[in-house]
Scaffold this motif. Sequence first.
Motif, mmCIF file in Angstrom:
data_model
loop_
_atom_site.group_PDB
_atom_site.id
_atom_site.type_symbol
_atom_site.label_atom_id
_atom_site.label_comp_id
_atom_site.label_asym_id
_atom_site.label_seq_id
_atom_site.Cartn_x
_atom_site.Cartn_y
_atom_site.Cartn_z
ATOM 1 N N LEU A 1 -22.786 2.344 -1.219
ATOM 2 C CA LEU A 1 -21.783 1.592 -1.974
ATOM 3 C C LEU A 1 -20.414 2.265 -1.952
ATOM 4 O O LEU A 1 -19.424 1.685 -2.383
ATOM 5 C CB LEU A 1 -22.237 1.400 -3.421
ATOM 6 C CG LEU A 1 -23.581 0.691 -3.584
ATOM 7 C CD1 LEU A 1 -23.971 0.647 -5.061
ATOM 8 C CD2 LEU A 1 -23.513 -0.721 -3.026
ATOM 9 N N LYS B 1 -16.444 6.924 -2.986
ATOM 10 C CA LYS B 1 -15.226 6.178 -3.340
ATOM 11 C C LYS B 1 -15.560 5.050 -4.313
ATOM 12 O O LYS B 1 -16.702 4.584 -4.389
ATOM 13 C CB LYS B 1 -14.554 5.617 -2.097
ATOM 14 C CG LYS B 1 -15.416 4.671 -1.282
ATOM 15 C CD LYS B 1 -14.694 4.131 -0.058
ATOM 16 C CE LYS B 1 -14.356 5.176 0.985
ATOM 17 N NZ LYS B 1 -15.532 5.696 1.731
ATOM 18 N N VAL C 1 -16.240 2.566 -7.417
ATOM 19 C CA VAL C 1 -17.025 2.523 -8.644
ATOM 20 C C VAL C 1 -18.135 3.573 -8.684
ATOM 21 O O VAL C 1 -18.338 4.241 -9.702
ATOM 22 C CB VAL C 1 -17.603 1.089 -8.810
ATOM 23 C CG1 VAL C 1 -18.622 1.045 -9.920
ATOM 24 C CG2 VAL C 1 -16.467 0.104 -9.079
ATOM 25 N N MET D 1 -16.598 7.073 -9.200
ATOM 26 C CA MET D 1 -16.089 7.247 -10.553
ATOM 27 C C MET D 1 -17.244 7.364 -11.555
ATOM 28 O O MET D 1 -17.118 8.053 -12.587
ATOM 29 C CB MET D 1 -15.162 6.087 -10.908
ATOM 30 C CG MET D 1 -13.842 6.143 -10.115
ATOM 31 S SD MET D 1 -13.017 4.528 -9.957
ATOM 32 C CE MET D 1 -12.456 4.254 -11.624
ATOM 33 N N ARG E 1 -11.230 10.003 -10.997
ATOM 34 C CA ARG E 1 -11.243 9.191 -9.771
ATOM 35 C C ARG E 1 -12.166 9.842 -8.752
ATOM 36 O O ARG E 1 -12.990 9.177 -8.137
ATOM 37 C CB ARG E 1 -9.809 9.066 -9.228
ATOM 38 C CG ARG E 1 -9.649 8.349 -7.914
ATOM 39 C CD ARG E 1 -9.872 6.852 -7.952
ATOM 40 N NE ARG E 1 -9.010 6.131 -8.847
ATOM 41 C CZ ARG E 1 -9.090 4.803 -9.050
ATOM 42 N NH1 ARG E 1 -9.983 4.075 -8.389
ATOM 43 N NH2 ARG E 1 -8.293 4.199 -9.907
ATOM 44 N N LEU F 1 -10.492 -0.544 -9.744
ATOM 45 C CA LEU F 1 -11.814 -0.024 -9.361
ATOM 46 C C LEU F 1 -11.900 0.275 -7.872
ATOM 47 O O LEU F 1 -12.873 0.871 -7.411
ATOM 48 C CB LEU F 1 -12.907 -1.018 -9.755
ATOM 49 C CG LEU F 1 -12.967 -1.370 -11.244
ATOM 50 C CD1 LEU F 1 -14.024 -2.424 -11.494
ATOM 51 C CD2 LEU F 1 -13.255 -0.129 -12.077
ATOM 52 N N GLY F 2 -10.932 -0.144 -7.107
ATOM 53 C CA GLY F 2 -10.864 0.174 -5.692
ATOM 54 C C GLY F 2 -9.711 1.136 -5.499
ATOM 55 O O GLY F 2 -9.899 2.302 -5.806
ATOM 56 N N PRO F 3 -8.511 0.708 -5.153
ATOM 57 C CA PRO F 3 -8.302 -0.658 -4.700
ATOM 58 C C PRO F 3 -8.779 -0.851 -3.266
ATOM 59 O O PRO F 3 -8.701 0.065 -2.444
ATOM 60 C CB PRO F 3 -6.776 -0.799 -4.791
ATOM 61 C CG PRO F 3 -6.253 0.573 -4.547
ATOM 62 C CD PRO F 3 -7.295 1.517 -5.122
ATOM 63 N N HIS F 4 -9.284 -2.056 -3.005
ATOM 64 C CA HIS F 4 -9.620 -2.432 -1.629
ATOM 65 C C HIS F 4 -10.667 -1.528 -1.024
ATOM 66 O O HIS F 4 -10.580 -1.159 0.148
ATOM 67 C CB HIS F 4 -8.366 -2.453 -0.747
ATOM 68 C CG HIS F 4 -7.245 -3.265 -1.329
ATOM 69 N ND1 HIS F 4 -5.932 -2.931 -1.191
ATOM 70 C CD2 HIS F 4 -7.256 -4.381 -2.100
ATOM 71 C CE1 HIS F 4 -5.183 -3.810 -1.829
ATOM 72 N NE2 HIS F 4 -5.953 -4.699 -2.395
ATOM 73 N N LYS F 5 -11.658 -1.174 -1.836
ATOM 74 C CA LYS F 5 -12.713 -0.308 -1.306
ATOM 75 C C LYS F 5 -13.942 -0.375 -2.199
ATOM 76 O O LYS F 5 -13.865 -0.725 -3.374
ATOM 77 C CB LYS F 5 -12.229 1.131 -1.190
ATOM 78 C CG LYS F 5 -11.776 1.747 -2.496
ATOM 79 C CD LYS F 5 -11.314 3.194 -2.324
ATOM 80 C CE LYS F 5 -10.073 3.383 -1.490
ATOM 81 N NZ LYS F 5 -8.828 2.927 -2.150
ATOM 82 N N GLY F 6 -15.065 -0.014 -1.580
ATOM 83 C CA GLY F 6 -16.288 0.133 -2.359
ATOM 84 C C GLY F 6 -16.784 -1.192 -2.913
ATOM 85 O O GLY F 6 -16.580 -2.259 -2.339
ATOM 86 N N VAL F 7 -17.453 -1.079 -4.053
ATOM 87 C CA VAL F 7 -18.192 -2.193 -4.623
ATOM 88 C C VAL F 7 -17.315 -3.431 -4.871
ATOM 89 O O VAL F 7 -17.723 -4.551 -4.571
ATOM 90 C CB VAL F 7 -18.864 -1.719 -5.937
ATOM 91 C CG1 VAL F 7 -19.437 -2.882 -6.709
ATOM 92 C CG2 VAL F 7 -19.964 -0.701 -5.626
ATOM 93 N N VAL F 8 -16.124 -3.233 -5.411
ATOM 94 C CA VAL F 8 -15.294 -4.418 -5.704
ATOM 95 C C VAL F 8 -14.811 -5.104 -4.430
ATOM 96 O O VAL F 8 -14.662 -6.328 -4.392
ATOM 97 C CB VAL F 8 -14.080 -4.090 -6.609
ATOM 98 C CG1 VAL F 8 -14.552 -3.806 -8.027
ATOM 99 C CG2 VAL F 8 -13.236 -2.955 -6.073
ATOM 100 N N MET G 1 -16.447 -5.099 -1.502
ATOM 101 C CA MET G 1 -17.608 -5.763 -0.904
ATOM 102 C C MET G 1 -17.956 -7.033 -1.691
ATOM 103 O O MET G 1 -18.465 -8.011 -1.116
ATOM 104 C CB MET G 1 -18.786 -4.794 -0.851
ATOM 105 C CG MET G 1 -18.572 -3.676 0.185
ATOM 106 S SD MET G 1 -19.542 -2.167 -0.148
ATOM 107 C CE MET G 1 -21.183 -2.736 0.255
ATOM 108 N N HIS H 1 -13.309 1.100 5.032
ATOM 109 C CA HIS H 1 -13.347 0.203 3.891
ATOM 110 C C HIS H 1 -12.255 -0.843 3.835
ATOM 111 O O HIS H 1 -12.351 -1.770 3.037
ATOM 112 C CB HIS H 1 -13.412 0.993 2.589
ATOM 113 C CG HIS H 1 -12.312 2.003 2.403
ATOM 114 N ND1 HIS H 1 -12.456 3.318 2.708
ATOM 115 C CD2 HIS H 1 -11.067 1.871 1.941
ATOM 116 C CE1 HIS H 1 -11.331 3.960 2.426
ATOM 117 N NE2 HIS H 1 -10.485 3.101 1.967
ATOM 118 N N ARG I 1 -18.144 -5.236 4.650
ATOM 119 C CA ARG I 1 -17.586 -4.004 4.074
ATOM 120 C C ARG I 1 -16.134 -4.255 3.674
ATOM 121 O O ARG I 1 -15.719 -3.918 2.576
ATOM 122 C CB ARG I 1 -17.693 -2.856 5.095
ATOM 123 C CG ARG I 1 -17.060 -1.552 4.709
ATOM 124 C CD ARG I 1 -17.762 -0.775 3.622
ATOM 125 N NE ARG I 1 -19.133 -0.418 3.942
ATOM 126 C CZ ARG I 1 -19.956 0.229 3.089
ATOM 127 N NH1 ARG I 1 -19.524 0.592 1.889
ATOM 128 N NH2 ARG I 1 -21.204 0.492 3.423
#
Lengths: 432, 432
Positions: free
Chosen positions: A101, A105, A107, A110, A326, B101-108, B110, B303, B326
């Motif tokens: 995930l 990086k 969520v 963090m 972060r 929460l990112g920005p533009h990366k990871g869980v959010v 995806m 990402h 991704r």
Amino acid sequence: MADLITALEAHDIRFPTSQHLDGSDALNPEPDYSAAYAVLRTSGDEEGYGLAFTVGRGNEVQVAAIRALEPLVVGLDVQEVLGNLGAFSRLLTGDSQLRWLGPHKGVVHMAAAAVVNAAWDLFGRREGLPVWRLLSRMSPEQLVDLVDFRYLRDALTPEEALAILRRAAPGRQEREEQLLRTGYPAYTTTPGWLGYSDDKLLRLSKEAVADGFTQIKLKVGANREDDVRRMALAREAVGADIRIAVDSNQAWGVQEAIEWMRLLAPHNPYWIEEPTSPDDILGHAAVRRAVAPIKVATGEHCHNQVMFKQLLQADAIDVLQMDASRVAGVTENVAILLLAAKFGVPVCPHAGGVGLCEMVQHLSMFDYVAVSGSTEDRTIEYVDHLHEHFEDPVVVRNGRYAAPLSPGLGARLLPQSAADHRFPDGPVWRNA
Amino acid sequence: MADLITALEAHDIRFPTSQHLDGSDALNPEPDYSAAYAVLRTSGDEEGYGLAFTVGRGNEVQVAAIRALEPLVVGLDVQEVLGNLGAFSRLLTGDSQLRWLGPHKGVVHMAAAAVVNAAWDLFGRREGLPVWRLLSRMSPEQLVDLVDFRYLRDALTPEEALAILRRAAPGRQEREEQLLRTGYPAYTTTPGWLGYSDDKLLRLSKEAVADGFTQIKLKVGANREDDVRRMALAREAVGADIRIAVDSNQAWGVQEAIEWMRLLAPHNPYWIEEPTSPDDILGHAAVRRAVAPIKVATGEHCHNQVMFKQLLQADAIDVLQMDASRVAGVTENVAILLLAAKFGVPVCPHAGGVGLCEMVQHLSMFDYVAVSGSTEDRTIEYVDHLHEHFEDPVVVRNGRYAAPLSPGLGARLLPQSAADHRFPDGPVWRNA
């Protein structure tokens, strides 16, 4: 008797800050400052508190990510965890399924930050020491053991890290005593939120200087004319000797950043913070080459030590702005402080938000005592919001952070504040 | 009559693949291939299906992130969404609170991918076209409108993107017909999972060649001697003319990658994939300089478009491996295809997982028809797992993907498969 981690709780805590535009900037026009609040409970008396800071919507996703770590930590032996916090961090960030995930990086990272910081808080409480003093009493070898060198060795070897720490070892006690006497330099972002009127900006800028700050920060990036006018007003209010940093919060592309800063340059901005995407290492380097002698600063959205490594390798930044939650907490920030020391770049942490000032002051003070040994061009961001909700709020006097004396990392919310601001069912939100 | 998005559903679907070590590699020893499955319902007849691929634990966090997007999309007018899918992507990735929460990366990010792809699937179903043909019929101007240039302009301007697309426009129909006749080249990862025995590796490598593949891939990075032995065995099995790519799945630091590849070099590996941290742009560049003529490939964990931009600017990769879920779906991948074309780097998408082959084939086929106009050194990864769970499974024959004919993007699970594998309460997991 067993000494175990018995629970990891995660709470959704939100403050309705968007009502007053506190914290407003070019990309965060209406934040509700929030915390995914982590509590590590043990079979002993102490607990550990940490948090991941968010700005409202999505805090429930951050809470879910902390909960995903629960099976990894519940049942662990507390002594083993605290005796090897490097391994504990790698456990949380290296789970073979969860790491997909990220990795490292967003969520999930963090979430690791919240839990790692809770463990450091617990460690400090057990030892009866604030974390900056706890870190400052660890040997160079113990500190190097915290670092995950897998992706760092091309920029920093364990031997180099050890040499940095050994060089700073002789003066530790003297610097610790000095911090207790005089504190650590702060700068203030309070005057410059984008949603504030010119009058409020002027008044707060003058108050900041009267309060002893030698650096303030303005948010920019939404409108060129507004920024030039506000920068001129602030410069007039504070005079030529006060540093004015500006912060565009990622609003620009590379060329746009360069052009915009040319407009502000006549008013002598000290640094431009987050001129473009936080991922754009080469972009930051290009901006830095073009806007010198204005400094380039970034870090609050820099998501891990590999990104900081490259910002340093690429000569992309003059100022490294680490964030307490972060990256994966105190442990990864020790690695980042060592990288910064290796490259000779000063660390001026990002703070504000919820509990970030409370936590990050420990890192800067540890840096002064045991890593860089210097406060030159180093200063911790200060924003005077939401401190009243913490058990051990920061104390800032005459433009300086007083060295914290209470055991732990400082992220414990007052129980009443946590209950009042629980989302969506606490009284503050039920009545909103 | 109103034509609205009426619901965004998110489902936790997991397949117990760890039981057979399918998908095992250096950093993913026991994956349970999973999908956070997004369904866009409308007031009309069609629905749209997308997903974010994960490898097990944490899929519930991915599901929570998709749910966080629900308030942004429910109630939107379908025609407006489909008429401006660039704006729709920016809506999902630019929410001022969620982007923290990112920005533009990871869980959010995806999560945005799953929803953006569901919208493209819906678009294809409404138009009665597979997405590759839908994209291939859009004008250069419409395609350029999809791209968010905010952080790209220093590498690719709208004018340059338009020129690339206009240059490819004349041959579109001919190339579309050719794809329908002969399909698109594939390579197979099936033989090389790290958990497979030497016998199984040998047998599957020979079968791959017999099946018409001209490239296979082996997982490496756990043990040097094992890798050298397996590489030698595979080379012996397939002969000198078949390309053997190797993939360390981020196992190494920069120097370690270089040393390890020197051991494998005598057996002529075609590319080394993910030699180090996916965030380490400068590290990939250093590895590439050191291991040439072995190619460097990466992308499944890259990402966003800002990271791909830098990999290209830094001459860090020979092969760009885009992933369907991704980055933020088809829309962001159009930008990445344009970046790749600008820099002249071939795209060989990452696939496998759950539904990645089904989705990503549309991107490569669109690239051939309307962007790069070439299949030279381009090939789509193929793994023969889990296709039986999809309504429109990929068809791979003689080492080539047959061009998909069904409307949409291909990510719709069979209703029975989705019900059976629902986590944790579907029958497959209840009985596990």
